[in-house]
Design a protein around this motif. Structure first.
Motif: not given
Length: 134
Positions: A9-15, A45-48, A69-70
């Motif tokens: 989830a973090w990886r996709l938000c970061h990308e 904000s999502a990955p952070a 995040s959502l």
């Protein structure tokens, strides 16, 4: 490896955040402190929030950050739709971003559901950094 890096989830938000940052470079300079800034903040904000939540001691707090995040991902959905309607984004760019945003949101939601299950089963004392990644 930093604990949050193991979450898909973090990886996709970061990308997604990187993609939004890149695409907004071509938006009108008059929007730098308006829509461009808002899109970048929501995307970041999502990955952070996933990172910050994963550093908390319990599942309840982590869930709260996943909710934020959502919310940021939902906000981003409207921002990129609005940008598309203003012709800041081509339909193909919008579709790619929205697909990424949707997939990231699904993974954040699944992570939140996993924590919900843990809480129902009494595992709230287990820090998220000790659990396996999704």
């Amino acid at each position: 490896m930093v604990p949050y890096e193991r979450f898909d989830a973090w990886r996709l938000c970061h990308e997604l955040a990187l993609a939004v940052w890149e695409v907004t470079k071509s938006w009108p300079k008059s929007e730098l402190f308006g829509l461009t800034s808002q899109a970048r903040r929501a995307a970041f904000s999502a990955p952070a929030n996933l990172v910050e939540g994963s550093a908390k001691r319990g599942s309840r707090e982590f869930r709260r950050f996943l909710d934020i995040s959502l919310g940021s991902l939902a906000e981003l959905s409207y921002i990129i739709r609005f940008a598309r309607d203003l012709d800041f984004l081509a339909d193909t760019e919008w579709e790619k971003l929205e697909e990424r945003r949707n997939r990231a949101g699904q993974l954040v939601w699944r992570l939140k559901q996993s924590l919900d299950r843990d809480l129902r089963q009494g595992a709230s004392a287990v820090p998220p950094s000790r659990r396996s990644a999704l």
